[in-house]
Design a protein around this motif. Structure first.
Motif, PDB file in Angstrom:
ATOM      1  N   ALA A 161       0.882  -1.174   0.000  1.00  0.00           N
ATOM      2  CA  ALA A 161       0.000   0.000   0.000  1.00  0.00           C
ATOM      3  C   ALA A 161       0.918   1.221   0.000  1.00  0.00           C
ATOM      4  CB  ALA A 161      -0.963  -0.012   1.189  1.00  0.00           C
ATOM      5  N   LYS A 162       0.465   2.333   0.548  1.00  0.00           N
ATOM      6  CA  LYS A 162       1.235   3.562   0.707  1.00  0.00           C
ATOM      7  C   LYS A 162       1.926   3.989  -0.599  1.00  0.00           C
ATOM      8  CE  LYS A 162       1.567   2.942   5.670  1.00  0.00           C
ATOM      9  NZ  LYS A 162       0.409   3.768   5.998  1.00  0.00           N
ATOM     10  N   ILE A 163       3.233   3.795  -0.736  1.00  0.00           N
ATOM     11  CA  ILE A 163       3.956   4.261  -1.925  1.00  0.00           C
ATOM     12  C   ILE A 163       3.374   3.647  -3.190  1.00  0.00           C
ATOM     13  CG2 ILE A 163       6.216   4.218  -3.091  1.00  0.00           C
ATOM     14  CD1 ILE A 163       7.455   4.364  -0.243  1.00  0.00           C
ATOM     15  N   LEU A 164       2.802   2.460  -3.072  1.00  0.00           N
ATOM     16  CA  LEU A 164       2.178   1.783  -4.208  1.00  0.00           C
ATOM     17  C   LEU A 164       1.294   2.713  -5.025  1.00  0.00           C
ATOM     18  CD1 LEU A 164       1.225  -0.944  -5.661  1.00  0.00           C
ATOM     19  CD2 LEU A 164      -0.650  -0.891  -3.988  1.00  0.00           C
ATOM     20  N   ALA A 165       0.516   3.573  -4.347  1.00  0.00           N
ATOM     21  CA  ALA A 165      -0.454   4.425  -5.035  1.00  0.00           C
ATOM     22  C   ALA A 165      -0.006   5.882  -5.107  1.00  0.00           C
ATOM     23  CB  ALA A 165      -1.814   4.325  -4.353  1.00  0.00           C
ATOM     24  N   GLY A 166       1.251   6.152  -4.816  1.00  0.00           N
ATOM     25  CA  GLY A 166       1.792   7.484  -5.010  1.00  0.00           C
ATOM     26  C   GLY A 166       1.143   8.571  -4.177  1.00  0.00           C
ATOM     27  N   GLY A 167       0.625   8.206  -2.996  1.00  0.00           N
ATOM     28  CA  GLY A 167      -0.027   9.183  -2.143  1.00  0.00           C
ATOM     29  C   GLY A 167      -1.534   9.183  -2.269  1.00  0.00           C
ATOM     30  N   PHE A 168      -2.070   8.333  -3.128  1.00  0.00           N
ATOM     31  CA  PHE A 168      -3.520   8.170  -3.264  1.00  0.00           C
ATOM     32  C   PHE A 168      -3.924   6.867  -2.565  1.00  0.00           C
ATOM     33  CE2 PHE A 168      -2.608  11.334  -6.344  1.00  0.00           C
ATOM     34  CZ  PHE A 168      -3.795  12.011  -6.590  1.00  0.00           C
ATOM     35  N   PRO A 169      -5.222   6.654  -2.322  1.00  0.00           N
ATOM     36  CA  PRO A 169      -5.639   5.400  -1.673  1.00  0.00           C
ATOM     37  C   PRO A 169      -5.374   4.205  -2.576  1.00  0.00           C
ATOM     38  CG  PRO A 169      -7.365   7.081  -1.526  1.00  0.00           C
ATOM     39  CD  PRO A 169      -6.348   7.587  -2.508  1.00  0.00           C
ATOM     40  N   GLY A 170      -4.891   3.122  -1.980  1.00  0.00           N
ATOM     41  CA  GLY A 170      -4.675   1.910  -2.761  1.00  0.00           C
ATOM     42  C   GLY A 170      -3.816   0.908  -2.030  1.00  0.00           C
ATOM     43  N   GLY A 171      -4.108  -0.360  -2.222  1.00  0.00           N
ATOM     44  CA  GLY A 171      -3.321  -1.446  -1.661  1.00  0.00           C
ATOM     45  C   GLY A 171      -3.295  -2.596  -2.645  1.00  0.00           C
ATOM     46  N   ALA A 172      -2.571  -3.646  -2.282  1.00  0.00           N
ATOM     47  CA  ALA A 172      -2.497  -4.801  -3.176  1.00  0.00           C
ATOM     48  C   ALA A 172      -1.976  -6.022  -2.436  1.00  0.00           C
ATOM     49  CB  ALA A 172      -1.592  -4.513  -4.374  1.00  0.00           C
ATOM     50  N   VAL A 173      -2.366  -7.181  -2.943  1.00  0.00           N
ATOM     51  CA  VAL A 173      -1.730  -8.447  -2.592  1.00  0.00           C
ATOM     52  C   VAL A 173      -1.050  -8.950  -3.855  1.00  0.00           C
ATOM     53  CG1 VAL A 173      -2.059 -10.796  -1.758  1.00  0.00           C
ATOM     54  CG2 VAL A 173      -3.561  -8.975  -0.952  1.00  0.00           C
ATOM     55  N   ALA A 174       0.197  -9.339  -3.716  1.00  0.00           N
ATOM     56  CA  ALA A 174       0.938  -9.884  -4.853  1.00  0.00           C
ATOM     57  C   ALA A 174       1.649 -11.146  -4.401  1.00  0.00           C
ATOM     58  CB  ALA A 174       1.934  -8.862  -5.388  1.00  0.00           C
ATOM     59  N   GLY A 175       2.025 -11.974  -5.369  1.00  0.00           N
ATOM     60  CA  GLY A 175       2.754 -13.175  -4.990  1.00  0.00           C
ATOM     61  C   GLY A 175       2.581 -14.303  -5.967  1.00  0.00           C
ATOM     62  N   ARG A 176       2.614 -15.524  -5.417  1.00  0.00           N
ATOM     63  CA  ARG A 176       2.576 -16.718  -6.243  1.00  0.00           C
ATOM     64  C   ARG A 176       1.279 -16.807  -7.040  1.00  0.00           C
ATOM     65  NH1 ARG A 176       3.511 -21.158  -1.852  1.00  0.00           N
ATOM     66  NH2 ARG A 176       1.971 -22.184  -3.228  1.00  0.00           N
ATOM     67  N   ARG A 177       1.416 -17.143  -8.302  1.00  0.00           N
ATOM     68  CA  ARG A 177       0.259 -17.239  -9.183  1.00  0.00           C
ATOM     69  C   ARG A 177      -0.737 -18.286  -8.675  1.00  0.00           C
ATOM     70  NH1 ARG A 177      -0.647 -15.605 -14.286  1.00  0.00           N
ATOM     71  NH2 ARG A 177       1.532 -14.918 -14.475  1.00  0.00           N
ATOM     72  N   ASP A 178      -0.228 -19.439  -8.211  1.00  0.00           N
ATOM     73  CA  ASP A 178      -1.154 -20.501  -7.799  1.00  0.00           C
ATOM     74  C   ASP A 178      -1.992 -20.079  -6.602  1.00  0.00           C
ATOM     75  OD1 ASP A 178       1.403 -20.705  -6.358  1.00  0.00           O
ATOM     76  OD2 ASP A 178       0.488 -22.423  -5.366  1.00  0.00           O
ATOM     77  N   LEU A 179      -1.471 -19.201  -5.739  1.00  0.00           N
ATOM     78  CA  LEU A 179      -2.250 -18.737  -4.600  1.00  0.00           C
ATOM     79  C   LEU A 179      -3.293 -17.711  -5.030  1.00  0.00           C
ATOM     80  CD1 LEU A 179       0.587 -18.358  -1.927  1.00  0.00           C
ATOM     81  CD2 LEU A 179      -1.145 -20.169  -2.078  1.00  0.00           C
ATOM     82  N   LEU A 180      -2.900 -16.796  -5.869  1.00  0.00           N
ATOM     83  CA  LEU A 180      -3.844 -15.774  -6.319  1.00  0.00           C
ATOM     84  C   LEU A 180      -4.874 -16.325  -7.301  1.00  0.00           C
ATOM     85  CD1 LEU A 180      -1.143 -13.151  -6.214  1.00  0.00           C
ATOM     86  CD2 LEU A 180      -3.441 -12.561  -5.486  1.00  0.00           C
ATOM     87  N   GLU A 181      -4.614 -17.515  -7.846  1.00  0.00           N
ATOM     88  CA  GLU A 181      -5.599 -18.138  -8.719  1.00  0.00           C
ATOM     89  C   GLU A 181      -6.867 -18.547  -7.972  1.00  0.00           C
ATOM     90  OE1 GLU A 181      -3.614 -21.300 -10.741  1.00  0.00           O
ATOM     91  OE2 GLU A 181      -2.996 -20.025 -12.431  1.00  0.00           O
ATOM     92  N   TYR A 182      -6.828 -18.544  -6.641  1.00  0.00           N
ATOM     93  CA  TYR A 182      -8.058 -18.802  -5.888  1.00  0.00           C
ATOM     94  C   TYR A 182      -9.074 -17.677  -6.080  1.00  0.00           C
ATOM     95  CZ  TYR A 182      -6.310 -22.978  -3.635  1.00  0.00           C
ATOM     96  OH  TYR A 182      -5.865 -24.265  -3.412  1.00  0.00           O
ATOM     97  N   LEU A 183      -8.651 -16.560  -6.657  1.00  0.00           N
ATOM     98  CA  LEU A 183      -9.570 -15.476  -6.982  1.00  0.00           C
ATOM     99  C   LEU A 183     -10.210 -15.649  -8.357  1.00  0.00           C
ATOM    100  CD1 LEU A 183      -7.284 -12.582  -5.713  1.00  0.00           C
ATOM    101  CD2 LEU A 183      -9.502 -13.179  -4.731  1.00  0.00           C
ATOM    102  N   GLN A 184      -9.697 -16.602  -9.149  1.00  0.00           N
ATOM    103  CA  GLN A 184     -10.221 -16.778 -10.507  1.00  0.00           C
ATOM    104  C   GLN A 184     -11.596 -17.427 -10.498  1.00  0.00           C
ATOM    105  OE1 GLN A 184      -6.408 -17.010 -13.455  1.00  0.00           O
ATOM    106  NE2 GLN A 184      -7.431 -18.937 -12.986  1.00  0.00           N
TER     107      GLN A 184
END
Length: 448
Positions: free
Chosen positions: A264-287
């Protein structure tokens, strides 16, 4: 109290706004860390490394948007991107090219990031990371560490600020799935040996409260190894440290690759925003079913996920910091500031130390040791020294004394941006000296 009275006298506009705010906002604030007795300052504008309050006072800003503005306020590249997007729309309610470009920058910079899912905040990011870990492992329990802060949702509040007490408003059943451990690999080994339901381990990458109590050297590497052996998802919280310690965060500096990373924080350059990043197989649970090997989906709506304004500003910011020059400048200035503040403590014979990593610093006016003049990252300080926080009243009065002298801390420390200057450091050291002398004269540095 002379310090507090001077503060009240200097800030009539902020006092009036606080009295107005207290009628419509709990305790008159919208974030716990902005609460300050007798009242906080109210900002009117900010630029570079400075902000001005409604009474016209200028401050050297070490809050830097809670760490979000590594480039300083109103950096031309970020401002131009946001201004251009404003005329094109602030919320499409549709997919857009900017979210792809933003994700591509995260994948390019963050070693662990194979794919990305955007959220609206760091709290939402840690909540999503834990949900993905549980979905992937089928195990409900989570290990977190004492005083490590991962936002304010139910699963991460225990022991971040409640010191063993049950936080109000959180069901006991929720707490049963959270193991709070000291930052000790032996403690992790015991927990993993005793329980077979641990699906995730989450850790602040720089230590408790973004480095207030730094992690032992080698801890992250050891934690990654243990998670891999146990089949637990290793989550590194880089909401604060991501893109600040280096373009790739602490994981780049330490050579550690977590399974999931929260940003979060610097990710959005001072605007609101966050993220989860990482292994493709884990984030594929969102597919969605049919789009991949999963038959059951982890749900994740969010009205402001990858908002186009945040995406435009964030993409511009990440491209600006990609070569590491801004991080190096901010870190160099922070080292100079820490060294200078410690030199003043030595000169005045005042017990305490200023320490920190990268472009962050922490002030610890407690204990009996007078530091050597120099820089310290906190990881080699005597065991137990930092576990006892600065007395709250001492911390409060120090903030007031520095605000009276044109310097704003972020709690008991702060962070620097690449917009800070050597002149800012010199002015801060002058304010630091004056504040310490006044605190000593008024008896605020006596043993608690």
């Amino acid at each position: 109290m002379a310090i507090e009275q001077e503060y009240v006298d200097r800030h009539p506009g902020s006092r009036a706004l606080y009295e107005r705010a207290a009628r419509v906002l709990p305790s008159g604030v919208t974030h716990d860390s902005r609460y300050l007795r007798p009242f906080p300052i109210y900002a009117d504008r900010a630029d570079g490394a400075a902000k001005w309050d409604v009474d016209g006072h200028r401050y050297i800003d070490y809050v830097v948007g809670h760490g979000a503005v590594l480039l300083g306020h109103n950096h031309p590249a970020v401002t131009a991107a946001a201004q251009a997007q404003l005329t094109r729309g602030t919320h499409y309610g549709a997919s857009h090219e900017l979210e792809i470009a933003w994700a591509e920058e995260v994948v390019r910079l963050v070693p662990a990031a194979e794919v990305v899912r955007f959220t609206s905040s760091g709290t939402e990011a840690t909540l999503m990371a834990l949900r993905l870990a549980r979905a992937a492992t089928g195990k409900p329990a989570v290990i977190k560490f004492e005083r490590h802060f991962h936002g304010w949702h139910d699963y991460v509040v225990p022991a971040s600020s409640y010191a063993g007490r049950v936080p109000p408003g959180i069901p006991a059943a929720t707490l049963d799935s959270v193991l709070v451990l000291p930052p000790s690999l032996d403690a992790v080994d015991r927990a993993l040996a005793e329980r077979d339901d641990i699906g995730a381990v989450i850790v602040e990458a720089a230590g408790a409260s973004s480095g207030q109590v730094p992690l032992p050297r080698g801890f992250l590497q050891g934690l990654a190894e243990r998670c891999a052996r146990a089949g637990a998802v290793f989550i590194m919280d880089e909401v604060v440290t991501g893109f600040r310690w280096a373009p790739g965060g602490v994981q780049e500096v330490e050579g550690v690759r977590p399974d999931l990373v929260t940003l979060a924080k610097i990710l959005a350059g001072g605007f609101p925003g966050g993220a989860v990043a990482g292994r493709r197989d884990l984030l594929e649970y969102l597919q969605f079913p049919g789009a991949g090997p999963r038959t059951e989906k982890v749900g994740h709506p969010g009205t402001f996920n990858a908002n186009p304004l945040s995406a435009a500003a964030g993409t511009a910011c990440l491209r600006e910091v990609a070569d590491g020059a801004h991080q190096q400048r901010a870190a160099s200035l922070a080292a100079s500031l820490r060294s200078g503040m410690n030199a003043v403590l030595c000169e005045l014979g005042i017990p305490g130390i200023v320490y920190g990593q990268s472009s962050a610093f922490r002030v610890h006016l407690a204990g009996s040791a007078v530091p050597e003049a120099g820089d310290a990252d906190g990881r080699d300080l005597p065991p137990g020294l930092l576990e006892t926080p600065m007395p709250p009243e001492r911390a409060r009065v120090l903030q007031l004394a520095l605000l009276n002298r044109g310097v704003q801390l972020f709690g008991t420390g702060g962070m620097l941006s690449s917009a800070h200057t050597e002149a800012d450091i010199e002015a801060t050291l002058e304010a630091w000296r004056g504040a310490l002398l006044q605190l000593r004269d008024e008896g605020h540095l006596e043993p608690a």
